[in-house]
Design a protein around this motif. Structure first.
Motif, PDB file in Angstrom:
ATOM      1  N   UNK A  71      49.429  52.763  41.406  1.00  0.00           N
ATOM      2  CA  UNK A  71      49.323  52.108  42.866  1.00  0.00           C
ATOM      3  C   UNK A  71      49.696  50.645  42.577  1.00  0.00           C
ATOM      4  N   UNK A  72      50.811  50.165  43.178  1.00  0.00           N
ATOM      5  CA  UNK A  72      51.286  48.876  43.031  1.00  0.00           C
ATOM      6  C   UNK A  72      52.129  48.477  44.313  1.00  0.00           C
ATOM      7  N   UNK A 118      48.078  42.866  30.369  1.00  0.00           N
ATOM      8  CA  UNK A 118      48.311  41.255  30.476  1.00  0.00           C
ATOM      9  C   UNK A 118      47.960  40.710  31.835  1.00  0.00           C
ATOM     10  N   UNK A 119      48.271  41.224  32.692  1.00  0.00           N
ATOM     11  CA  UNK A 119      48.139  41.041  34.007  1.00  0.00           C
ATOM     12  C   UNK A 119      48.082  42.143  35.172  1.00  0.00           C
ATOM     13  N   UNK A 120      47.300  41.594  36.371  1.00  0.00           N
ATOM     14  CA  UNK A 120      47.479  42.761  37.377  1.00  0.00           C
ATOM     15  C   UNK A 120      48.504  42.281  38.403  1.00  0.00           C
ATOM     16  N   UNK A 121      48.426  43.150  39.665  1.00  0.00           N
ATOM     17  CA  UNK A 121      48.971  42.701  40.750  1.00  0.00           C
ATOM     18  C   UNK A 121      47.940  41.708  41.481  1.00  0.00           C
ATOM     19  N   UNK A 122      48.541  40.804  42.323  1.00  0.00           N
ATOM     20  CA  UNK A 122      47.745  39.999  43.142  1.00  0.00           C
ATOM     21  C   UNK A 122      47.026  40.965  44.335  1.00  0.00           C
ATOM     22  N   UNK A 123      47.361  42.140  44.274  1.00  0.00           N
ATOM     23  CA  UNK A 123      46.697  42.840  45.576  1.00  0.00           C
ATOM     24  C   UNK A 123      45.571  43.646  44.875  1.00  0.00           C
ATOM     25  N   UNK A 124      45.407  43.476  43.538  1.00  0.00           N
ATOM     26  CA  UNK A 124      44.442  44.237  42.773  1.00  0.00           C
ATOM     27  C   UNK A 124      43.031  43.799  43.355  1.00  0.00           C
ATOM     28  N   UNK A 125      42.078  44.730  43.574  1.00  0.00           N
ATOM     29  CA  UNK A 125      40.735  44.190  43.993  1.00  0.00           C
ATOM     30  C   UNK A 125      40.068  43.150  43.392  1.00  0.00           C
ATOM     31  N   UNK A 126      40.155  42.926  42.194  1.00  0.00           N
ATOM     32  CA  UNK A 126      39.711  42.072  41.506  1.00  0.00           C
ATOM     33  C   UNK A 126      40.343  40.566  41.814  1.00  0.00           C
ATOM     34  N   UNK A 127      41.727  40.411  41.959  1.00  0.00           N
ATOM     35  CA  UNK A 127      42.228  39.178  42.325  1.00  0.00           C
ATOM     36  C   UNK A 127      41.800  38.705  43.860  1.00  0.00           C
ATOM     37  N   UNK A 128      41.872  39.870  44.602  1.00  0.00           N
ATOM     38  CA  UNK A 128      41.464  39.570  45.985  1.00  0.00           C
ATOM     39  C   UNK A 128      39.904  39.002  46.066  1.00  0.00           C
ATOM     40  N   UNK A 129      39.117  39.463  45.097  1.00  0.00           N
ATOM     41  CA  UNK A 129      37.648  38.996  45.035  1.00  0.00           C
ATOM     42  C   UNK A 129      37.846  37.626  44.650  1.00  0.00           C
ATOM     43  N   UNK A 130      38.557  37.191  43.464  1.00  0.00           N
ATOM     44  CA  UNK A 130      38.916  36.144  43.116  1.00  0.00           C
ATOM     45  C   UNK A 130      39.061  34.929  44.070  1.00  0.00           C
TER      46      UNK A 130
END
Length: 568
Positions: A71-72, A118-130
Motif C-alpha cells: 500500500x502506497x 531506509x524510509x517510509x511514505x509520508x502517509x505511513x501511520x508512523x509519520x503522520x503520528x510524528x
C-alpha cells in the motif's frame, strides 16, 4: 587439460560445492505495474503476474523477485510504503499475493519480495503520528527530525542533497502555522528516512520480515541496504550523494558506489545480523539480497559475510560496461572478495533503476550510464546495442554464481528513449528540473502479443506509459519458436547453464584467444569467449560451438559476439 582444450591461466574461482539454491539461481525481476495488467486499468497487477508465471517457467529461471506492491501513494512507484503488511489496491489484494506465492511454488519457482527499510511514505501511520506529536516525542524519534540551522532555524540541519535532486531536508509546519523542525529524506520529500538507532524501528521490521516469511516468501531484496545508518552527528559533506562517475584500478573500482556519511556505515551490519537470525529460524533456505551501491568490492563483501546477507548485487559488473579489461578486473576482484567470505557473486546487467543494457551498450561510449535517455539526448544505435547486449548476457550467464534478469531483457527490449517528457513520472525528473530524464524509459509495460491492444499488456489497450514504435516485433509471440530470436537465445542459455551446472562451477582464465578486447574463461567443461572488439577473432577449429550470441561461421568469432565452446 585435454590435448584439444584451450590453454589456461589463473584460477579466479573454484567450484561451489554448497547446495543452497541462492548460490547459483537465476532470478527474474518483475516490476508489477509494467508486467501484465489483468484488471484492464492500464497498470500491471498481481493477478497479471500470476497469469504469466508459466512464461518464467518456460524461460527457465529459478525464482521471481517482485518490486514493491505494498500500500502506497505511489510517489516513487511504490518505494514509498504506507503499509508493509498490505497490498495496494492498484495491484490487488493480500489474497492475490497469497495466490501468486502459492502458484509460483506449485510451478517450482521461489518468490523474493522487495523490502524498503531506509524510509517510509509520508502517509505511513508512523509519520503522520510524528507530525502530530511534535518535537521531542517518541513518535518523532522513529525518524530523523532535527532543528534547523541559522538564526531562526531557517537553514537545513546539514548540506546533504537528495539522490533525486535538491536538498535532502524538508521543513515541517507546526499546528499554529509557524515553521517547525526539518526531516531527512535521502530520496523524495514524501519518503522520510527512518532512524535505525531506534529499537522500535528495528523491532517493527523484524516483525515485517516474519509477516511475509509466514506467508511463504523465500527471501527479500533489500532496498538501499547500505543507507539505513547515518554517520553520528549527520556531518556536512562536500561531495554529492549521486553515484560517482570515473574509474580506478584499485580493487576494481568502477565509480558505481554511493559515497558519503549517509551510506555504508558500519552499523548496518548489526541490522543484517539480526535479520539473518530471523530468517534462519525458517526452513527452506530463505535468503536476502542487498541493493548496496558500495565500492570497493572488498567493502561490498562485508554485506555477505556468513551471518549477514546471502547475496549482494554486483553493480561494479553492470557499471564496467563494454570494456574487456574493466570486466576482467571486476570479475577477478569480485571472486576474490566474495570467496574470502564464502559468498557467491551475484551478477546483474539491468534493473528498474538503470537504462536497459540493450540501450546503454548502443551509445557512442558503451561504458556510459546516463540516468535516463530523452528524445533530444544522444540516441543509441538499436541494432548495435542489441547485438552487444546479447553478447554481454551470454558472458554473464556463463559466470559462476547467481544472476538476475530484468523483465523484458529476454525480449531484447531497449529503453523508451523517445518518451514524451510530459508523461514522465519519476520524481528524479521533476526534482532535477528535467536535468535527469529518470527511470521511466526502462519501466515501459511489456509487449506480449504483437497484434493486440497495448501489445497484450492490458485487455483494454490501456497502458500507464506508452510502448515505443517497433516493439510489436519484439513481442513474446513474435519471438517464441523463432530461431535466433533473443527470447530463444535466453531460453537456450538458461537450459545449458542448468545442464552444465555453470552457476556452481569454477572460473579459470584462458590465455587463448588473446587480445585486449577478448574475455575468455573456462567454467567446468565450457569455454566462454567474448569478443568486445571491432574486428574478428580466430577460434580453434576443433572446438564445438554450444551457443553463440550471434552468427558464427567457421573458426572465427565476429566482433561483439560471445560464444560457449567445448572441445570436440
Amino acid at each position: 587439460m585435454t590435448p584439444d582444450a584451450l590453454p589456461t591461466d589463473a584460477v579466479a574461482h573454484r567450484p561451489d560445492t554448497d547446495g543452497q539454491w541462492w548460490r547459483h539461481a537465476v532470478i527474474y525481476q518483475v516490476y508489477p505495474r509494467s508486467f501484465a495488467d489483468a484488471s484492464g486499468d492500464g497498470i500491471g497487477d498481481l493477478p497479471g503476474v500470476t497469469a504469466h508465471l508459466d512464461h518464467l517457467v518456460e524461460l527457465g529461471v529459478d525464482a521471481v523477485w517482485l518490486s514493491p506492491f505494498y500500500r502506497s501513494p505511489q510517489a516513487d512507484a511504490g518505494y514509498d510504503v504506507a503499509d508493509y503488511r498490505d497490498v495496494d489496491p492498484l495491484f490487488g489484494t493480500l489474497a492475490d499475493a497469497d495466490a501468486l506465492i502459492a502458484r509460483a511454488h506449485d510451478l517450482g519457482l521461489r518468490v523474493v519480495v522487495d523490502l524498503v527499510p531506509n524510509h517510509t511514505s509520508d502517509e505511513h501511520v508512523w509519520f503522520r503520528a510524528a507530525l502530530a506529536a511534535g518535537p521531542g516525542s517518541p513518535e518523532r524519534a522513529r525518524y530523523l527530525f532535527r532543528e534547523g540551522r541559522g538564526e531562526h532555524g531557517e537553514l537545513p540541519p546539514n548540506n546533504w542533497e537528495s539522490i533525486f535532486g535538491g536538498p535532502a531536508w524538508t521543513r515541517t509546519t507546526d499546528p499554529d502555522g509557524t515553521p517547525g523542525q526539518w526531516y531527512l529524506h535521502l530520496f523524495d520529500s514524501k519518503q522520510p528516512d527512518l532512524d535505525w538507532q531506534n529499537p522500535e524501528v528495528r523491532a517493527e521490521f523484524e516483525d515485517v520480515l516474519r509477516f511475509w516469511l509466514d506467508r511463504g516468501v523465500d527471501g527479500f531484496r533489500v532496498d538501499v541496504a547500505h543507507g539505513m545508518v547515518k554517520a553520528p552527528g549527520l556531518p556536512d559533506w562536500d561531495g554529492h550523494v549521486a553515484m560517482i562517475d570515473g574509474a580506478d584500478d584499485t580493487d576494481a573500482v568502477t565509480g558505481s558506489g554511493n559515497r558519503g556519511p549517509m551510506f555504508d556505515q558500519d552499523g548496518v551490519h548489526e541490522i543484517y545480523r539480526a535479520w539473518r537470525r530471523v530468517l534462519d529460524t525458517y526452513d527452506g533456505d530463505r535468503a536476502m539480497v542487498a541493493e548496496a551501491w558500495v565500492e570497493p568490492l572488498s567493502r561490498l563483501a562485508r554485506y555477505v559475510r556468513p551471518d549477514e546477507m546471502h547475496q549482494a548485487f554486483n553493480f561494479a559488473f553492470l557499471a564496467a560496461g563494454w570494456h574487456a579489461p574493466s570486466l576482467r578486473r571486476v570479475i577477478t576482484a569480485s571472486f576474490a572478495a566474495n570467496d574470502a567470505v564464502g559468498a557467491p557473486t551475484t551478477w546483474v546487467m539491468s534493473n528498474h533503476d538503470v537504462v536497459r543494457h540493450a540501450s546503454r551498450l548502443g551509445l557512442a561510449d558503451p561504458t556510459h550510464r546516463p540516468n535516463g535517455i530523452g528524445h533530444d539526448d544522444e540516441q543509441p544505435d538499436a541494432t548495435l546495442g542489441l547485438h552487444r547486449a546479447r553478447a554481454a548476457t551470454l558472458l554473464m550467464l556463463g559466470l559462476p554464481g547467481s544472476a538476475y534478469l530484468y523483465q523484458g531483457e529476454e525480449l531484447g527490449l531497449p529503453d523508451h528513449t523517445a518518451l514524451d517528457d510530459d508523461l514522465r513520472q519519476d520524481p528524479a525528473y521533476a526534482r532535477t528540473g528535467g536535468a535527469e530524464r529518470g527511470r521511466d524509459g526502462c519501466r515501459v509495460p511489456l509487449p506480449w502479443d504483437g497484434d493486440a491492444p497495448a501489445l497484450g499488456f492490458s485487455p483494454t489497450g490501456a497502458s500507464w506509459l506508452p510502448q515505443p514504435e517497433g516493439w510489436a516485433d519484439l513481442a513474446l509471440d513474435r519471438q517464441r519458436g523463432r530461431a535466433g530470436s533473443t527470447y530463444e537465445l535466453y531460453r537456450e542459455a538458461l537450459r545449458l547453464r542448468r545442464a552444465e551446472r555453470l552457476g556452481s562451477g569454477g572460473l579459470q582464465w584462458l590465455t587463448e584467444p588473446a587480445g585486449e578486447h577478448v574475455l575468455a574463461f573456462r567454467n567446468g567443461d565450457v569455454d566462454v569467449v567474448a569478443n568486445l572488439g571491432q574486428t574478428d577473432v580466430p577460434l580453434p577449429a576443433h572446438l564445438h560451438v554450444l551457443l553463440a550470441s550471434g552468427p558464427v561461421a567457421g573458426a572465427v568469432l565476429p566482433a561483439g559476439t560471445t560464444v560457449w565452446l567445448r572441445a570436440s
